[in-house]
Design a protein around this motif. Structure first.
Motif, PDB file in Angstrom:
ATOM      1  N   ALA A  21      71.401  51.693  44.999  1.00 57.84           N
ATOM      2  CA  ALA A  21      72.098  50.486  45.371  1.00 57.84           C
ATOM      3  C   ALA A  21      73.564  51.151  45.708  1.00 57.84           C
ATOM      4  O   ALA A  21      74.272  50.625  46.826  1.00 57.84           O
ATOM      5  N   LEU A  22      74.089  52.065  45.077  1.00 56.02           N
ATOM      6  CA  LEU A  22      75.383  52.753  45.181  1.00 56.02           C
ATOM      7  C   LEU A  22      75.373  53.600  46.605  1.00 56.02           C
ATOM      8  O   LEU A  22      76.387  53.254  47.310  1.00 56.02           O
ATOM      9  N   ALA A  23      74.326  54.262  46.860  1.00 57.63           N
ATOM     10  CA  ALA A  23      74.251  54.852  48.152  1.00 57.63           C
ATOM     11  C   ALA A  23      74.266  53.828  49.327  1.00 57.63           C
ATOM     12  O   ALA A  23      74.909  54.112  50.281  1.00 57.63           O
ATOM     13  N   ILE A  24      73.431  52.677  49.089  1.00 58.90           N
ATOM     14  CA  ILE A  24      73.625  51.872  50.463  1.00 58.90           C
ATOM     15  C   ILE A  24      75.037  51.063  50.555  1.00 58.90           C
ATOM     16  O   ILE A  24      75.327  50.989  51.714  1.00 58.90           O
ATOM     17  N   ALA A  25      75.636  50.881  49.516  1.00 58.01           N
ATOM     18  CA  ALA A  25      76.793  50.403  49.445  1.00 58.01           C
ATOM     19  C   ALA A  25      77.796  50.957  50.006  1.00 58.01           C
ATOM     20  O   ALA A  25      78.594  50.714  50.712  1.00 58.01           O
ATOM     21  N   HIS A  26      77.789  52.523  49.699  1.00 58.99           N
ATOM     22  CA  HIS A  26      78.792  53.280  50.316  1.00 58.99           C
ATOM     23  C   HIS A  26      78.480  53.636  51.622  1.00 58.99           C
ATOM     24  O   HIS A  26      79.657  53.733  52.475  1.00 58.99           O
ATOM     25  N   LEU A  27      77.236  53.630  52.043  1.00 60.88           N
ATOM     26  CA  LEU A  27      76.795  54.017  53.477  1.00 60.88           C
ATOM     27  C   LEU A  27      77.484  52.771  54.538  1.00 60.88           C
ATOM     28  O   LEU A  27      77.844  52.958  55.306  1.00 60.88           O
ATOM     29  N   SER A  28      77.181  51.522  53.761  1.00 67.60           N
ATOM     30  CA  SER A  28      77.522  50.332  54.684  1.00 67.60           C
ATOM     31  C   SER A  28      79.233  50.255  54.773  1.00 67.60           C
ATOM     32  O   SER A  28      79.675  49.850  55.771  1.00 67.60           O
ATOM     33  N   ASP A  29      79.812  50.746  53.757  1.00 71.75           N
ATOM     34  CA  ASP A  29      81.400  50.986  54.076  1.00 71.75           C
ATOM     35  C   ASP A  29      81.635  51.912  55.158  1.00 71.75           C
ATOM     36  O   ASP A  29      82.535  51.558  55.839  1.00 71.75           O
ATOM     37  N   LEU A  30      80.874  53.092  55.322  1.00 75.00           N
ATOM     38  CA  LEU A  30      81.257  54.134  56.013  1.00 75.00           C
ATOM     39  C   LEU A  30      80.808  53.690  57.562  1.00 75.00           C
ATOM     40  O   LEU A  30      81.535  53.884  58.297  1.00 75.00           O
ATOM     41  N   ILE A  31      79.699  52.985  57.540  1.00 74.26           N
ATOM     42  CA  ILE A  31      79.489  52.456  58.972  1.00 74.26           C
ATOM     43  C   ILE A  31      80.363  51.424  59.435  1.00 74.26           C
ATOM     44  O   ILE A  31      80.933  51.382  60.467  1.00 74.26           O
TER      45      ILE A  31
END
Length: 298
Positions: A142-152
């Motif tokens: 979940a943290l990886a997805i959350a962080h990735l969404s911010d980066l995108i």
């Protein structure tokens, strides 16, 4: 979809974003309007279906999933994202953004997430984080997805967090995590079946054990907790193979910087690539929701 497309992993998940069959029947979308809810051959349908999953899980486009924070010196809070508190409470605890700015009002309530203990990155997470977690019951995922969404969303390629991951409290193997759980059960903690997967009950039991032995109750199942149980003769061993010592972990971290790491098996590389691919697609779908560019789902 063709019958030949109905192929999945060992657990039954299939398609570009790995839907379980029951989830497909409940939430799949024909977003391109061709009359088929094809999650295997249509990226548009796969993304829309993933977005629909997040929507049904309570994702709110008007607030963030959370954000990284900076803890004050000598902070002794617990890792318990489920214990949501008013954002003013966290302000009163001296928690700020990493740049020392005050916490914003974008989240009304949030829980504290310490994925690697008190010395690692810290996060305040809201209900949207729970939506990511419901997609795959892993806080790391979940943290990886959350962080990735911010980066995108921000078109940012800096993947690291402000606070680096600690190297003095290495992770455990699943066997070792199971030994921690079995040890806690023998000490009277009700955490369910020892399966080597660290959930909320195990973390809460570790926190209680840490408090009783004068340690910061971060709830992390790592080498420090493992060695604390062993030093108190509370460790239930299923193997005579010793755990990697903290000093060795630090040395291995230095060795990695010198490119002296052991080769990874081809199967592990494939599993990693598949996992990253699924995470990327799910992250893109989440980012589309964040950007509010996804039209109304059919």
């Amino acid at each position: 979809m063709k019958l030949s497309d109905m192929k999945g992993s060992w657990a039954g998940a299939f398609g570009q974003t790995q839907f379980m069959p029951s989830t497909f029947l409940r939430l799949a979308q024909d977003f391109d309007g061709d009359g088929r809810k094809d999650l295997v051959n249509s990226s548009v349908n796969a993304l829309a279906s993933t977005a629909n999953f997040l929507k049904s899980a309570g994702y709110n486009i008007n607030e963030p999933w959370g954000y990284e924070v900076k803890l004050p010196p000598n902070f002794r809070g617990s890792n318990n994202r489920s214990n949501k508190k008013d954002i003013n409470y966290w302000r009163s605890q001296g928690i700020t953004l990493p740049n020392h700015h005050p916490l914003p009002d974008t989240l009304k309530n949030a829980g504290l997430l310490l994925p690697s203990g008190i010395k690692g990155p810290a996060f305040l997470v809201g209900k949207n984080f729970n939506s990511f977690y419901s997609y795959n019951a892993s806080e790391n995922y979940a943290l990886a997805i959350a962080h990735l969404s911010d980066l995108i969303d921000s078109n940012n390629i800096k993947v690291s967090f402000f606070t680096p991951w600690p190297t003095d409290d290495g992770g455990l193997t699943r066997r070792q995590n199971r030994e921690v759980q079995q040890s806690l059960i023998k000490l009277g903690y009700d955490i369910g079946e020892p399966d080597g997967i660290i959930g909320d009950k195990t973390r809460q039991a570790i926190q209680d054990y840490q408090r009783k032995h004068g340690k910061n109750p971060d709830g992390r199942s790592g080498t420090k907790t493992y060695n604390l149980l062993r030093s108190n003769n509370h460790l239930f061993l299923t193997s005579t193979q010793p755990i990697i010592q903290e000093s060795k972990i630090i040395q291995e971290s230095k060795d990695q910087k010198k490119n002296e790491t052991k080769p990874v098996s081809k199967s592990n590389n494939i599993l990693w690539a598949v996992g990253m691919g699924v995470s990327l697609i799910a992250g893109i779908a989440a980012s589309l929701i964040l950007r509010k560019k996804m039209p109304k789902l059919r």
